[in-house]
Design an enzyme around this catalytic site. Sequence first.
Site, PDB file in Angstrom:
ATOM      1  N   GLY A 131      70.648  51.667 -52.754  1.00  0.00           N
ATOM      2  CA  GLY A 131      71.152  52.602 -51.751  1.00  0.00           C
ATOM      3  C   GLY A 131      71.768  53.867 -52.307  1.00  0.00           C
ATOM      4  O   GLY A 131      72.856  54.261 -51.878  1.00  0.00           O
ATOM      5  N   ASP A 180      84.627  52.771 -50.773  1.00  0.00           N
ATOM      6  CA  ASP A 180      85.067  51.654 -49.920  1.00  0.00           C
ATOM      7  C   ASP A 180      85.314  50.413 -50.778  1.00  0.00           C
ATOM      8  O   ASP A 180      85.017  50.390 -51.972  1.00  0.00           O
ATOM      9  CB  ASP A 180      84.046  51.386 -48.791  1.00  0.00           C
ATOM     10  CG  ASP A 180      82.703  50.880 -49.315  1.00  0.00           C
ATOM     11  OD1 ASP A 180      82.681  49.875 -50.062  1.00  0.00           O
ATOM     12  OD2 ASP A 180      81.659  51.473 -48.973  1.00  0.00           O
ATOM     13  N   ASN A 225      80.696  54.101 -54.482  1.00  0.00           N
ATOM     14  CA  ASN A 225      81.352  54.061 -53.178  1.00  0.00           C
ATOM     15  C   ASN A 225      82.866  53.966 -53.318  1.00  0.00           C
ATOM     16  O   ASN A 225      83.380  53.287 -54.213  1.00  0.00           O
ATOM     17  CB  ASN A 225      80.830  52.881 -52.357  1.00  0.00           C
ATOM     18  CG  ASN A 225      79.338  52.993 -52.128  1.00  0.00           C
ATOM     19  OD1 ASN A 225      78.774  54.073 -52.299  1.00  0.00           O
ATOM     20  ND2 ASN A 225      78.699  51.899 -51.775  1.00  0.00           N
ATOM     21  N   SER A 273      70.649  58.056 -53.524  1.00  0.00           N
ATOM     22  CA  SER A 273      69.604  59.067 -53.692  1.00  0.00           C
ATOM     23  C   SER A 273      69.519  59.534 -55.142  1.00  0.00           C
ATOM     24  O   SER A 273      68.652  60.328 -55.479  1.00  0.00           O
ATOM     25  CB  SER A 273      69.883  60.258 -52.780  1.00  0.00           C
ATOM     26  OG  SER A 273      71.104  60.870 -53.166  1.00  0.00           O
ATOM     27  N   HIS A 330      83.704  56.780 -58.423  1.00  0.00           N
ATOM     28  CA  HIS A 330      84.216  57.935 -57.685  1.00  0.00           C
ATOM     29  C   HIS A 330      85.556  57.652 -56.995  1.00  0.00           C
ATOM     30  O   HIS A 330      85.917  58.327 -56.037  1.00  0.00           O
ATOM     31  CB  HIS A 330      83.163  58.409 -56.664  1.00  0.00           C
ATOM     32  CG  HIS A 330      81.920  58.930 -57.322  1.00  0.00           C
ATOM     33  ND1 HIS A 330      80.717  59.070 -56.675  1.00  0.00           N
ATOM     34  CD2 HIS A 330      81.703  59.351 -58.601  1.00  0.00           C
ATOM     35  CE1 HIS A 330      79.813  59.560 -57.531  1.00  0.00           C
ATOM     36  NE2 HIS A 330      80.383  59.723 -58.695  1.00  0.00           N
ATOM     37  N   TYR A 356      89.832  62.496 -45.230  1.00  0.00           N
ATOM     38  CA  TYR A 356      89.889  61.178 -45.876  1.00  0.00           C
ATOM     39  C   TYR A 356      90.659  60.162 -45.036  1.00  0.00           C
ATOM     40  O   TYR A 356      90.352  58.966 -45.087  1.00  0.00           O
ATOM     41  CB  TYR A 356      90.452  61.295 -47.300  1.00  0.00           C
ATOM     42  CG  TYR A 356      89.428  61.901 -48.235  1.00  0.00           C
ATOM     43  CD1 TYR A 356      88.376  61.135 -48.725  1.00  0.00           C
ATOM     44  CD2 TYR A 356      89.466  63.243 -48.575  1.00  0.00           C
ATOM     45  CE1 TYR A 356      87.407  61.694 -49.541  1.00  0.00           C
ATOM     46  CE2 TYR A 356      88.500  63.814 -49.392  1.00  0.00           C
ATOM     47  CZ  TYR A 356      87.467  63.029 -49.872  1.00  0.00           C
ATOM     48  OH  TYR A 356      86.491  63.580 -50.663  1.00  0.00           O
TER      49      TYR A 356
END
Length: 244
Positions: free
Chosen positions: A176, A95, A93, A178, A110, A58
């Site tokens: 974006g 970020d 994400n 899956s 998450h 990480y």
Amino acid sequence: MAEDERPHLVVFTGSGISAESGIQTFRASDGLWADHPIEEVATPEAWRRNPARVLQFYNLRREQVRRARPNAAHRALAALERQGFRVSIITQNIDDLHERAGSRHVLHLHGEILKARSTVDGRMQYPLPRGGIELGDICDKGSQLRPDVVWFGESVPHFGEACEIVTEADLLLVVGTSLAVMPAASLLEHAPLDAPSVLVDPEAEVLAPPGVTRISQPAGRGVPALVRHWQREGRLWVPQTLLG
Ligand code: APR
């Protein structure tokens, strides 16, 4: 306070929206999980077995996030909100590219890599504006710090809140992802029946569940194109010209 009557765009994003910012996705043949097996870096068992390895994984990803810049897709969504549209973003994400682009309503399902949290009290969180987390870095209660991310096998604390946001969508834009990870992927089932859902992803044709409109384009092209239509017309709709 009066209810917000504006049409509500709910955006659900995955790692694909950050791909054009240079952040790796997970499940492609050259994706992150190909070189770093999930069971070695992203589970509570991995943390118990080898916390130094998990922290190093990480720490490297955090540096990658700090170097990255929001791309045209992040910026278009933020511009739409600035123009007065009601926009809620739910992201898988870790970020902070949505926030850095200027989006103000972002829910991280998450977790967030730019935060550390206590291993004994998840409410104790610490921003990480620089540097990483090392073994021996402790919270105010004296326990080791860990990344504030959700690992496989852990519960998703904001999932209920995310479901509620999706039930109030007038249009659900998925970008974006899956849709391989539960419970996140099941969010789509919470959209109202009369709210259109759209997936922007180069693999949309294969990935989109029935009833979801497919825009098989990279986020940096597909999202700004949709946003331009909405800005021009002042309403949320699915322009047929973008499909395919
Ligand atoms: N624009 C849009 N989508 C893209 C782009 C792009 N430029 N490039 C790749 N993609 C798409 C891929 O086609 C794929 O559908 O991004 C998706 C990435 O899928 P995954 O690698 O499975 O990542 P994601 O869906 O974000 O994973 C969900 O899984 O491993 C966990 O916690 C991790 O949040 C992550 C979750």
